[in-house]
Design a protein around this motif. Structure first.
Motif, short mmCIF file in Angstrom:
data_model
loop_
_atom_site.label_atom_id
_atom_site.label_comp_id
_atom_site.label_asym_id
_atom_site.label_seq_id
_atom_site.Cartn_x
_atom_site.Cartn_y
_atom_site.Cartn_z
N UNK A 145 72.15 14.12 -15.31
CA UNK A 145 72.85 14.46 -14.06
C UNK A 145 71.87 14.61 -12.89
N UNK A 146 70.63 15.06 -13.16
CA UNK A 146 69.62 15.15 -12.11
C UNK A 146 69.22 13.76 -11.64
N UNK A 147 69.07 12.85 -12.60
CA UNK A 147 68.73 11.47 -12.26
C UNK A 147 69.85 10.84 -11.42
N UNK A 183 62.00 2.37 -13.17
CA UNK A 183 62.63 1.31 -13.95
C UNK A 183 63.02 1.80 -15.34
N UNK A 184 62.09 2.52 -15.99
CA UNK A 184 62.37 2.97 -17.36
C UNK A 184 63.35 4.13 -17.39
N UNK A 185 63.33 4.99 -16.38
CA UNK A 185 64.33 6.06 -16.31
C UNK A 185 65.73 5.47 -16.15
N UNK A 186 65.87 4.46 -15.30
CA UNK A 186 67.16 3.80 -15.11
C UNK A 186 67.64 3.20 -16.43
N UNK A 234 66.64 4.15 -19.48
CA UNK A 234 66.88 5.23 -20.43
C UNK A 234 68.21 5.94 -20.22
N UNK A 235 68.49 6.28 -18.97
CA UNK A 235 69.74 6.99 -18.69
C UNK A 235 70.94 6.04 -18.64
N UNK A 236 70.72 4.82 -18.19
CA UNK A 236 71.83 3.87 -18.04
C UNK A 236 72.15 3.08 -19.28
N UNK A 237 71.17 2.38 -19.83
CA UNK A 237 71.41 1.49 -20.96
C UNK A 237 71.33 2.23 -22.30
N UNK A 238 70.31 3.08 -22.45
CA UNK A 238 70.15 3.82 -23.72
C UNK A 238 71.05 5.05 -23.80
N UNK A 239 71.69 5.40 -22.68
CA UNK A 239 72.64 6.52 -22.62
C UNK A 239 71.99 7.85 -23.02
#
Length: 192
Positions: A184-186, A123-126, A128-133
């Motif tokens: 990119x790995x995520x 949840x937090x990775x999504x 971090x990479x999605x919303x926090x860019x």
């Protein structure tokens, strides 16, 4: 993974919601709870926590984190009963380089090895990479915490190195394993 705006009709405002856990911000009422989590012996060992804080220091810490735009500190709660089982944070964000550090703690043995931590991480990775860019999220884990190392690798974190004898705990020195995941790995692992 799903994220949604804070919804005040919930018993607790939820920032990120999974199947079995949700992540919510801390508030002033959580000081006692956070203090109790902070002193669980197993949690202190797994996180290498040596510092001792008073309830007042914990309350001030929560207040500071609420106004800190370089970190996101959230409690991990069970969907079924709203029981808080740990905390998770993205911290030390460097907006220019799009990097941050991640940490997580599940507070009691009965909540560990149940997949809750993995779900909270995703949840937090999504977020971090999605919303926090963010482009890079890193973490450190003590070499004796094999369960955490296994979960981090399972989720997709890559070992980068070892900081030898970095922690002195309970009359012994322990190594710290450095790990990271790139945007990119995520995306290749979870968004295809």
């Amino acid at each position: 993974m799903k994220w949604r705006r804070l919804k005040m009709s919930d018993k607790h405002a939820r920032l990120l919601t999974g199947e079995r856990v949700y992540l919510r911000p801390l508030n002033g009422e959580d000081s006692e709870l956070y203090y109790q989590m902070f002193y669980d012996e197993e949690t202190r060992w797994l996180t290498g926590t040596q510092k001792h804080n008073t309830k007042e220091q914990i309350a001030r810490y929560i207040e500071r984190k609420a106004g800190d735009d370089s970190s996101v500190l959230l409690l991990i709660a069970l969907e079924e009963n709203d029981k808080v089982i740990g905390d998770i944070a993205i911290q030390d964000m460097d907006r220019g380089n799009r990097t941050a550090n991640l940490r997580i703690a599940i507070d009691k043995v009965e909540h560990q090895c149940m997949g809750y931590g993995q779900e909270a991480l995703l949840l937090l990775l999504d977020y971090g990479f999605g919303i926090l860019n963010l482009h890079r999220i890193e973490l450190e884990v003590y070499a004796y915490n094999n369960r955490a190392v296994h979960v981090y690798e399972k989720v997709g974190f890559v070992r980068e190195g070892v900081r030898r004898q970095m922690l002195y705990y309970n009359h012994e020195y322990h190594d710290v394993i450095m790990m990271s995941m790139l945007e990119n790995e995520y995306r290749a692992r979870y968004l295809l």
